[in-house]
Design an enzyme around this catalytic site. Structure first.
Site, PDB file in Angstrom:
ATOM      1  N   ASP A  52     -10.814  -4.506  -2.320  1.00  0.00           N
ATOM      2  CA  ASP A  52      -9.826  -4.121  -1.318  1.00  0.00           C
ATOM      3  C   ASP A  52     -10.442  -3.163  -0.313  1.00  0.00           C
ATOM      4  O   ASP A  52     -10.891  -2.084  -0.675  1.00  0.00           O
ATOM      5  CB  ASP A  52      -8.652  -3.444  -2.044  1.00  0.00           C
ATOM      6  CG  ASP A  52      -7.531  -3.057  -1.124  1.00  0.00           C
ATOM      7  OD1 ASP A  52      -6.564  -2.437  -1.608  1.00  0.00           O
ATOM      8  OD2 ASP A  52      -7.620  -3.369   0.071  1.00  0.00           O
ATOM      9  N   ASP A  55       0.851  -1.184   0.000  1.00  0.00           N
ATOM     10  CA  ASP A  55       0.000   0.000   0.000  1.00  0.00           C
ATOM     11  C   ASP A  55       0.886   1.234   0.000  1.00  0.00           C
ATOM     12  O   ASP A  55       1.393   1.640   1.054  1.00  0.00           O
ATOM     13  CB  ASP A  55      -0.884   0.018   1.241  1.00  0.00           C
ATOM     14  CG  ASP A  55      -1.777  -1.212   1.314  1.00  0.00           C
ATOM     15  OD1 ASP A  55      -1.377  -2.204   1.934  1.00  0.00           O
ATOM     16  OD2 ASP A  55      -2.865  -1.161   0.707  1.00  0.00           O
TER      17      ASP A  55
HETATM   18  C1  DX5 Z   1      -6.782   1.097   1.785  1.00  0.00           C
HETATM   19  C2  DX5 Z   1      -5.801  -0.047   1.688  1.00  0.00           C
HETATM   20  C3  DX5 Z   1      -6.378  -1.444   1.810  1.00  0.00           C
HETATM   21  C4  DX5 Z   1      -7.055  -1.876   3.017  1.00  0.00           C
HETATM   22  C5  DX5 Z   1      -6.405  -3.028   3.797  1.00  0.00           C
HETATM   23  O1  DX5 Z   1      -6.874   1.670   2.961  1.00  0.00           O
HETATM   24  O2  DX5 Z   1      -5.305   0.044   0.367  1.00  0.00           O
HETATM   25  O3  DX5 Z   1      -5.418  -2.366   1.388  1.00  0.00           O
HETATM   26  O4  DX5 Z   1      -7.462  -0.885   3.831  1.00  0.00           O
HETATM   27  O5  DX5 Z   1      -6.804  -3.126   5.085  1.00  0.00           O
HETATM   28  P1  DX5 Z   1      -8.145  -3.830   5.650  1.00  0.00           P
HETATM   29  O6  DX5 Z   1      -8.246  -5.219   5.071  1.00  0.00           O
HETATM   30  O7  DX5 Z   1      -7.907  -3.836   7.107  1.00  0.00           O
HETATM   31  O8  DX5 Z   1      -9.283  -2.954   5.221  1.00  0.00           O
END
Ligand code: DX5
Length: 230
Positions: free
Chosen positions: A180, A40
């Protein structure tokens, strides 16, 4: 004889990981059987958070073999495209909202010899990407407003997931449909029934450290949509 449903792909968001033990955390994900790791990448401008750069990914690339995808949540993805590929990402995902010349940017990713993905935030209509579906290998439908892990899944996105599935089917191309944000045991089934085939999960998986393989198996089971279930 019902056709065997496609095996759901599970991707781990690195966001909830312990960044003091990033290599070990990625090795645990690999040993648990994750299909890919999502990095990310956040610039604190496009999203209200700031995370990692290509050098961090390159360091972890040396200790695991599992595939990497770079999710570029940045206002200007173009200048560093080569760096994410050199760092070891086999898939580079840009946001439609950040690319003034999206077709050109996606072509530039493909010209680097890796797969190209395009992401859309919850408020962004799929009309923003319909003219690049001949280019992309993956469409990422955000089911949270990006920036942080642990947010609530937006079930209102399921109609958009279904719309994306229909658009992809019409292309006849093997485009992955990834979701996602807020993906876990209580939400993955709805996303799968709507048409998603790849599921990025962060908090739900890291909450189960020490039992990640079992959690991945459970999530895969919950994401397997049987034809006769319709
Ligand atoms: C956006 C991120 C995601 C996501 C992952 O905030 O790109 O990958 O939040 O985290 P969880 O699964 O906890 O939402």
């Amino acid at each position: 004889m019902q056709p065997t449903p496609p095996r759901p792909r599970l991707v781990a968001s690195i966001l909830p990981a312990d960044f003091a033990r990033l290599g070990e955390e990625c090795r645990s994900l690999e040993e648990a059987g994750i299909d890919r790791i999502q990095w990310d990448v956040m610039d604190g401008v496009f999203v209200p958070n700031l995370t990692i750069g290509p050098d961090v990914i390159a360091s972890v690339r040396r200790v695991v073999d599992v595939g990497f995808e770079a999710h570029l949540m940045v206002v200007r993805p173009e200048p560093l495209l080569e760096r994410w590929v050199e760092a070891g990402c086999e898939l580079v995902i840009v946001h439609a909202e950040t690319c003034r010349h999206l077709h050109r940017t996606l072509t530039a990713i493909l010209d680097l010899g890796v797969r190209a993905g395009v992401a859309v935030n919850p408020a962004t209509p799929l009309s923003a990407i319909e003219h690049v579906l001949d280019l992309v290998d993956l469409v990422l439908v955000m089911t949270v407003n990006p920036g942080f892990g642990g947010q609530a899944y937006l079930s209102t996105m399921e109609s958009k997931i279904a719309e994306a599935r229909a658009l992809i089917e019409r292309t006849g191309r093997p485009i992955e449909l990834e979701v996602d944000g807020g993906i876990g045991p209580d939400t993955i089934g709805g996303a799968a029934r709507a048409g998603a085939t790849t599921f990025c999960t962060g908090s739900a998986l890291f909450r189960r450290r020490g039992a990640m393989a079992a959690e991945l198996a459970r999530l895969r089971q919950l994401a397997t949509v049987r034809e006769d279930a319709a």
